[in-house]
Design an enzyme around this catalytic site. Structure first.
Site, PDB file in Angstrom:
ATOM      1  N   SER A 125     -20.831 -43.188  72.547  1.00  0.00           N
ATOM      2  CA  SER A 125     -19.734 -42.851  73.475  1.00  0.00           C
ATOM      3  C   SER A 125     -18.396 -42.845  72.736  1.00  0.00           C
ATOM      4  O   SER A 125     -17.520 -42.033  73.030  1.00  0.00           O
ATOM      5  CB  SER A 125     -19.707 -43.788  74.678  1.00  0.00           C
ATOM      6  N   ALA A 126     -18.235 -43.739  71.751  1.00  0.00           N
ATOM      7  CA  ALA A 126     -17.001 -43.751  70.948  1.00  0.00           C
ATOM      8  C   ALA A 126     -16.895 -42.468  70.133  1.00  0.00           C
ATOM      9  O   ALA A 126     -15.836 -41.834  70.063  1.00  0.00           O
ATOM     10  CB  ALA A 126     -16.987 -44.966  70.020  1.00  0.00           C
ATOM     11  N   ASP A 131     -15.857 -49.863  67.977  1.00  0.00           N
ATOM     12  CA  ASP A 131     -16.625 -48.611  67.865  1.00  0.00           C
ATOM     13  C   ASP A 131     -15.708 -47.419  67.629  1.00  0.00           C
ATOM     14  O   ASP A 131     -15.963 -46.576  66.756  1.00  0.00           O
ATOM     15  CB  ASP A 131     -17.424 -48.356  69.156  1.00  0.00           C
TER      16      ASP A 131
HETATM   17  C1  MEV Z   1     -20.703 -52.742  71.146  1.00  0.00           C
HETATM   18  O1  MEV Z   1     -20.997 -51.802  70.128  1.00  0.00           O
HETATM   19  C2  MEV Z   1     -20.094 -53.957  70.564  1.00  0.00           C
HETATM   20  C3  MEV Z   1     -19.718 -55.063  71.537  1.00  0.00           C
HETATM   21  O2  MEV Z   1     -19.105 -56.078  70.732  1.00  0.00           O
HETATM   22  C4  MEV Z   1     -18.774 -54.595  72.621  1.00  0.00           C
HETATM   23  C5  MEV Z   1     -17.394 -54.245  72.126  1.00  0.00           C
HETATM   24  O3  MEV Z   1     -17.026 -54.598  71.002  1.00  0.00           O
HETATM   25  O4  MEV Z   1     -16.661 -53.609  72.935  1.00  0.00           O
HETATM   26  C6  MEV Z   1     -20.953 -55.675  72.194  1.00  0.00           C
END
Ligand code: MEV
Length: 323
Positions: free
Chosen positions: A90-91, A136
Protein backbone atom coordinates in the site's frame (compact mmCIF):
# COMPACT_ATOMS: atom_id res chain seq x y z
CA UNK A 1 0.75 9.23 -19.78
CA UNK A 2 3.02 9.17 -16.72
CA UNK A 3 4.15 5.88 -15.27
CA UNK A 4 5.84 5.56 -11.87
CA UNK A 5 7.40 2.67 -9.98
CA UNK A 6 7.85 2.43 -6.21
CA UNK A 7 9.59 -0.48 -4.47
CA UNK A 8 8.20 -2.59 -1.66
CA UNK A 9 10.04 -2.77 1.63
CA UNK A 10 11.26 -5.31 4.08
CA UNK A 11 11.59 -4.42 7.76
CA UNK A 12 14.75 -6.00 9.13
CA UNK A 13 14.22 -4.83 12.72
CA UNK A 14 11.74 -2.90 14.82
CA UNK A 15 8.27 -3.48 13.35
CA UNK A 16 5.48 -2.67 15.82
CA UNK A 17 7.97 -1.07 18.26
CA UNK A 18 8.37 1.78 15.75
CA UNK A 19 4.69 2.69 16.14
CA UNK A 20 5.65 3.56 19.78
CA UNK A 21 8.66 5.69 18.84
CA UNK A 22 11.38 2.99 18.93
CA UNK A 23 13.73 2.60 15.95
CA UNK A 24 13.04 0.41 12.92
CA UNK A 25 15.42 -0.54 10.12
CA UNK A 26 13.96 -1.28 6.69
CA UNK A 27 15.32 -1.80 3.19
CA UNK A 28 13.71 -1.21 -0.20
CA UNK A 29 13.40 -4.43 -2.21
CA UNK A 30 13.66 -5.09 -5.94
CA UNK A 31 9.94 -5.80 -6.49
CA UNK A 32 7.31 -3.09 -6.24
CA UNK A 33 4.26 -1.43 -7.73
CA UNK A 34 3.97 0.33 -11.09
CA UNK A 35 1.19 2.85 -11.69
CA UNK A 36 0.19 4.41 -15.00
CA UNK A 37 -2.30 7.29 -15.08
CA UNK A 38 -3.95 8.95 -18.04
CA UNK A 39 -6.77 11.43 -18.51
CA UNK A 40 -9.99 9.78 -19.61
CA UNK A 41 -13.75 10.38 -19.78
CA UNK A 42 -14.56 8.19 -16.77
CA UNK A 43 -12.84 7.22 -13.48
CA UNK A 44 -11.43 3.68 -13.62
CA UNK A 45 -8.88 1.48 -11.90
CA UNK A 46 -7.69 -1.46 -13.97
CA UNK A 47 -10.78 -1.11 -16.13
CA UNK A 48 -13.24 -1.13 -13.18
CA UNK A 49 -15.07 1.95 -11.85
CA UNK A 50 -13.12 3.69 -9.04
CA UNK A 51 -14.85 2.84 -5.72
CA UNK A 52 -13.70 5.07 -2.90
CA UNK A 53 -14.17 2.41 -0.18
CA UNK A 54 -12.13 -0.18 -2.04
CA UNK A 55 -9.22 2.22 -2.66
CA UNK A 56 -8.83 4.36 0.49
CA UNK A 57 -5.20 5.28 -0.20
CA UNK A 58 -5.88 6.47 -3.75
CA UNK A 59 -9.05 8.36 -2.78
CA UNK A 60 -7.25 10.13 0.08
CA UNK A 61 -4.36 11.17 -2.17
CA UNK A 62 -6.66 12.42 -4.94
CA UNK A 63 -9.20 14.23 -2.80
CA UNK A 64 -7.59 15.26 0.50
CA UNK A 65 -3.97 15.81 -0.58
CA UNK A 66 -4.07 16.98 -4.20
CA UNK A 67 -7.71 18.22 -4.07
CA UNK A 68 -7.81 17.01 -7.67
CA UNK A 69 -10.77 18.34 -9.66
CA UNK A 70 -9.47 17.84 -13.20
CA UNK A 71 -10.54 15.34 -15.89
CA UNK A 72 -11.47 11.81 -14.80
CA UNK A 73 -8.46 9.48 -14.70
CA UNK A 74 -7.78 5.97 -15.92
CA UNK A 75 -5.42 4.34 -13.42
CA UNK A 76 -3.58 1.09 -14.17
CA UNK A 77 -1.73 -0.74 -11.41
CA UNK A 78 0.65 -3.65 -11.78
CA UNK A 79 2.27 -5.14 -8.70
CA UNK A 80 5.16 -7.53 -8.30
CA UNK A 81 4.46 -7.77 -4.55
CA UNK A 82 2.26 -10.23 -2.71
CA UNK A 83 -0.52 -7.98 -1.45
CA UNK A 84 -1.44 -7.57 2.27
CA UNK A 85 1.75 -9.52 2.93
CA UNK A 86 3.77 -7.02 4.97
CA UNK A 87 5.90 -5.92 2.01
CA UNK A 88 4.59 -2.36 1.94
CA UNK A 89 2.39 -2.77 -1.13
CA UNK A 90 0.00 0.00 0.00
CA UNK A 91 2.95 2.34 0.67
CA UNK A 92 4.44 1.56 -2.75
CA UNK A 93 1.03 2.10 -4.34
CA UNK A 94 0.61 5.46 -2.58
CA UNK A 95 4.09 6.61 -3.59
CA UNK A 96 3.69 5.55 -7.23
CA UNK A 97 0.20 7.10 -7.46
CA UNK A 98 1.52 10.34 -5.91
CA UNK A 99 4.47 10.47 -8.34
CA UNK A 100 2.33 9.82 -11.44
CA UNK A 101 -0.35 12.26 -10.30
CA UNK A 102 2.17 15.06 -9.79
CA UNK A 103 3.12 14.69 -13.45
CA UNK A 104 -0.53 14.61 -14.61
CA UNK A 105 -1.02 17.94 -12.80
CA UNK A 106 2.29 19.48 -13.94
CA UNK A 107 4.15 17.63 -16.68
CA UNK A 108 7.44 19.32 -15.79
CA UNK A 109 7.24 18.28 -12.14
CA UNK A 110 10.40 16.62 -10.80
CA UNK A 111 10.08 13.84 -8.25
CA UNK A 112 10.37 15.03 -4.65
CA UNK A 113 10.89 11.82 -2.69
CA UNK A 114 10.41 13.38 0.74
CA UNK A 115 7.12 15.01 -0.31
CA UNK A 116 5.95 11.65 -1.67
CA UNK A 117 6.95 9.88 1.55
CA UNK A 118 4.81 12.38 3.51
CA UNK A 119 1.84 11.95 1.18
CA UNK A 120 2.10 8.16 1.46
CA UNK A 121 2.34 8.35 5.27
CA UNK A 122 -0.80 10.43 5.44
CA UNK A 123 -2.64 7.85 3.29
CA UNK A 124 -1.38 4.95 5.45
CA UNK A 125 -2.47 6.73 8.64
CA UNK A 126 -5.93 7.33 7.21
CA UNK A 127 -6.25 3.65 6.24
CA UNK A 128 -4.83 2.33 9.58
CA UNK A 129 -7.12 4.13 12.05
CA UNK A 130 -4.58 6.86 12.69
CA UNK A 131 -1.77 4.51 13.75
CA UNK A 132 0.98 4.27 11.15
CA UNK A 133 4.69 4.88 11.31
CA UNK A 134 6.35 6.45 8.25
CA UNK A 135 8.57 3.33 7.84
CA UNK A 136 6.95 1.75 4.79
CA UNK A 137 6.33 4.95 2.87
CA UNK A 138 9.76 6.49 3.62
CA UNK A 139 11.60 3.30 2.62
CA UNK A 140 9.63 2.94 -0.60
CA UNK A 141 10.08 6.63 -1.46
CA UNK A 142 13.74 7.16 -0.53
CA UNK A 143 15.06 3.64 -1.22
CA UNK A 144 18.21 2.00 0.19
CA UNK A 145 18.29 1.35 3.93
CA UNK A 146 16.11 3.59 6.11
CA UNK A 147 16.06 4.03 9.88
CA UNK A 148 12.91 5.46 11.44
CA UNK A 149 12.89 6.40 15.11
CA UNK A 150 11.41 8.70 17.76
CA UNK A 151 14.88 10.26 18.10
CA UNK A 152 17.83 10.74 15.76
CA UNK A 153 19.83 7.52 15.65
CA UNK A 154 23.62 7.73 15.81
CA UNK A 155 25.38 6.71 12.59
CA UNK A 156 22.44 7.66 10.34
CA UNK A 157 22.12 10.62 7.98
CA UNK A 158 18.95 12.57 8.90
CA UNK A 159 16.60 13.05 5.93
CA UNK A 160 13.32 14.40 7.33
CA UNK A 161 11.01 14.35 10.34
CA UNK A 162 7.36 13.31 10.44
CA UNK A 163 4.60 13.59 13.01
CA UNK A 164 1.10 12.20 13.39
CA UNK A 165 -1.88 12.56 15.75
CA UNK A 166 -2.62 8.99 16.84
CA UNK A 167 -5.29 7.68 19.25
CA UNK A 168 -2.43 7.43 21.82
CA UNK A 169 -1.29 11.07 21.31
CA UNK A 170 1.12 12.90 19.01
CA UNK A 171 3.98 10.80 17.66
CA UNK A 172 7.06 12.19 15.95
CA UNK A 173 9.69 10.30 14.02
CA UNK A 174 13.10 11.10 12.60
CA UNK A 175 13.85 9.40 9.27
CA UNK A 176 17.49 8.72 8.45
CA UNK A 177 19.52 6.82 5.92
CA UNK A 178 22.31 4.26 6.34
CA UNK A 179 24.75 3.10 3.70
CA UNK A 180 24.99 -0.68 3.52
CA UNK A 181 28.61 -1.71 2.82
CA UNK A 182 28.93 -2.83 -0.81
CA UNK A 183 31.00 -5.87 0.10
CA UNK A 184 28.04 -7.50 1.87
CA UNK A 185 27.60 -10.82 0.11
CA UNK A 186 24.09 -11.79 1.21
CA UNK A 187 20.55 -11.79 -0.12
CA UNK A 188 17.12 -11.40 1.34
CA UNK A 189 14.64 -14.18 0.68
CA UNK A 190 11.08 -13.33 1.59
CA UNK A 191 8.59 -16.11 2.19
CA UNK A 192 4.86 -15.42 1.90
CA UNK A 193 2.63 -17.60 4.08
CA UNK A 194 -0.28 -17.09 1.68
CA UNK A 195 -2.31 -15.56 4.51
CA UNK A 196 -3.19 -11.85 4.50
CA UNK A 197 -1.57 -9.60 7.08
CA UNK A 198 -3.96 -6.71 7.76
CA UNK A 199 -1.62 -4.08 9.22
CA UNK A 200 -4.38 -2.00 10.86
CA UNK A 201 -5.78 -5.04 12.75
CA UNK A 202 -2.33 -6.24 13.86
CA UNK A 203 -1.33 -2.76 15.11
CA UNK A 204 -4.65 -2.42 16.98
CA UNK A 205 -4.14 -5.91 18.47
CA UNK A 206 -0.74 -4.89 19.88
CA UNK A 207 -2.25 -1.68 21.30
CA UNK A 208 -4.91 -3.82 23.05
CA UNK A 209 -2.31 -6.26 24.40
CA UNK A 210 -0.20 -3.41 25.84
CA UNK A 211 -3.27 -1.98 27.55
CA UNK A 212 -4.28 -5.34 29.04
CA UNK A 213 -0.73 -6.41 29.94
CA UNK A 214 1.37 -3.26 30.51
CA UNK A 215 4.45 -5.42 31.28
CA UNK A 216 4.62 -6.32 27.59
CA UNK A 217 6.17 -2.91 27.05
CA UNK A 218 9.40 -4.67 28.08
CA UNK A 219 9.22 -6.62 24.81
CA UNK A 220 9.15 -3.31 22.95
CA UNK A 221 12.22 -2.14 24.86
CA UNK A 222 13.98 -5.42 24.03
CA UNK A 223 13.11 -5.01 20.33
CA UNK A 224 14.60 -1.48 20.49
CA UNK A 225 17.90 -2.87 21.86
CA UNK A 226 18.01 -5.64 19.26
CA UNK A 227 17.33 -3.09 16.51
CA UNK A 228 20.26 -0.96 17.65
CA UNK A 229 22.56 -4.02 17.72
CA UNK A 230 21.29 -5.15 14.30
CA UNK A 231 21.88 -1.70 12.83
CA UNK A 232 25.45 -1.55 14.13
CA UNK A 233 26.10 -5.01 12.65
CA UNK A 234 24.55 -4.05 9.29
CA UNK A 235 26.53 -0.79 9.03
CA UNK A 236 29.78 -2.67 9.60
CA UNK A 237 28.91 -5.51 7.20
CA UNK A 238 28.82 -8.17 9.94
CA UNK A 239 26.17 -10.43 8.41
CA UNK A 240 26.51 -13.13 11.09
CA UNK A 241 25.59 -10.59 13.78
CA UNK A 242 22.75 -9.20 11.64
CA UNK A 243 21.35 -12.74 11.43
CA UNK A 244 21.62 -13.28 15.20
CA UNK A 245 19.73 -10.04 15.80
CA UNK A 246 17.03 -11.12 13.30
CA UNK A 247 16.54 -14.40 15.19
CA UNK A 248 16.30 -12.55 18.53
CA UNK A 249 13.82 -10.06 17.06
CA UNK A 250 11.56 -12.90 15.89
CA UNK A 251 11.33 -14.28 19.46
CA UNK A 252 10.26 -10.87 20.80
CA UNK A 253 7.67 -10.48 18.06
CA UNK A 254 6.30 -13.91 19.05
CA UNK A 255 6.01 -12.62 22.61
CA UNK A 256 3.76 -9.75 21.49
CA UNK A 257 1.63 -12.32 19.65
CA UNK A 258 2.19 -11.17 16.09
CA UNK A 259 3.71 -14.40 14.77
CA UNK A 260 1.68 -17.39 13.60
CA UNK A 261 2.27 -21.15 13.15
CA UNK A 262 2.77 -20.57 9.40
CA UNK A 263 5.38 -17.84 9.95
CA UNK A 264 7.18 -19.89 12.61
CA UNK A 265 7.31 -22.92 10.33
CA UNK A 266 8.84 -20.95 7.40
CA UNK A 267 11.34 -19.32 9.77
CA UNK A 268 12.34 -22.75 11.17
CA UNK A 269 12.63 -24.23 7.66
CA UNK A 270 15.18 -21.67 6.42
CA UNK A 271 17.39 -21.24 9.47
CA UNK A 272 19.88 -24.04 8.56
CA UNK A 273 20.95 -22.11 5.41
CA UNK A 274 20.49 -18.55 6.66
CA UNK A 275 22.38 -16.09 8.85
CA UNK A 276 19.01 -15.39 10.49
CA UNK A 277 15.28 -15.27 9.83
CA UNK A 278 12.21 -13.54 11.26
CA UNK A 279 8.72 -12.41 10.40
CA UNK A 280 8.70 -9.05 8.66
CA UNK A 281 6.04 -6.33 8.74
CA UNK A 282 2.81 -6.56 10.67
CA UNK A 283 2.78 -10.37 11.09
CA UNK A 284 -0.27 -12.54 11.78
CA UNK A 285 0.20 -13.87 8.27
CA UNK A 286 2.17 -12.11 5.59
CA UNK A 287 5.87 -12.74 5.14
CA UNK A 288 9.02 -13.83 6.87
CA UNK A 289 12.50 -12.85 5.70
CA UNK A 290 15.80 -14.69 5.71
CA UNK A 291 19.29 -13.23 5.22
CA UNK A 292 21.40 -15.75 3.39
CA UNK A 293 24.33 -16.46 1.13
CA UNK A 294 22.30 -19.23 -0.57
CA UNK A 295 19.15 -17.53 -1.92
CA UNK A 296 18.10 -20.31 -4.32
CA UNK A 297 18.48 -22.96 -1.63
CA UNK A 298 16.47 -20.90 0.87
CA UNK A 299 13.80 -20.18 -1.77
CA UNK A 300 13.44 -23.96 -2.26
CA UNK A 301 13.16 -24.50 1.49
CA UNK A 302 10.37 -21.91 1.62
CA UNK A 303 8.50 -23.60 -1.23
CA UNK A 304 8.82 -27.03 0.34
CA UNK A 305 7.50 -25.64 3.64
CA UNK A 306 4.42 -24.30 1.80
CA UNK A 307 5.42 -20.64 1.28
CA UNK A 308 5.99 -18.47 -1.80
CA UNK A 309 9.54 -17.10 -2.09
CA UNK A 310 10.80 -13.76 -3.42
CA UNK A 311 14.52 -13.03 -3.68
CA UNK A 312 15.86 -9.47 -3.39
CA UNK A 313 19.01 -7.48 -2.92
CA UNK A 314 19.27 -5.34 0.22
CA UNK A 315 18.29 -1.76 -0.55
CA UNK A 316 16.87 -1.06 -4.02
CA UNK A 317 16.37 2.43 -5.52
CA UNK A 318 13.32 4.43 -4.29
CA UNK A 319 10.27 5.80 -6.16
CA UNK A 320 10.93 6.87 -9.76
CA UNK A 321 9.26 7.74 -13.04
CA UNK A 322 9.63 5.06 -15.70
CA UNK A 323 9.13 5.05 -19.49
C1 MEV B 1 4.09 -2.56 8.99
O1 MEV B 1 4.87 -2.81 7.83
C2 MEV B 1 4.97 -2.18 10.12
C3 MEV B 1 4.28 -1.88 11.45
O2 MEV B 1 5.33 -1.49 12.34
C4 MEV B 1 3.24 -0.79 11.33
C5 MEV B 1 3.81 0.58 11.06
O3 MEV B 1 5.02 0.79 11.21
O4 MEV B 1 2.99 1.46 10.70
C6 MEV B 1 3.62 -3.13 12.03
Amino acid sequence: MPKAFAPGKCILFGEHAVVYGHPAVAVAIDSGVEVEIKKSDSWTIDGMPLEIDRHPHISHILKDIFEYDGDPLEIRISSGLFSTAGLGSSAALSNAVGAALEVIIDENHEIDKVALARIGHSAEAKAQNGRASPTDTATSAIGGCIVVSGNDVEGTEHIFSASLETPEGTRTWSIGKVVIPEEIDAWLVLGFTGKASPTGDMVSGVARLLKEEPKKIEEMNAIANITQAGLTALSSGNVEAVGMAMNACHERLRNIQVSSPELDSLVDAVRPHSFGAKLTGAGGGGCMVALTRYPQRVAQEIEIAGGKPLISRLGAEGVRLVN
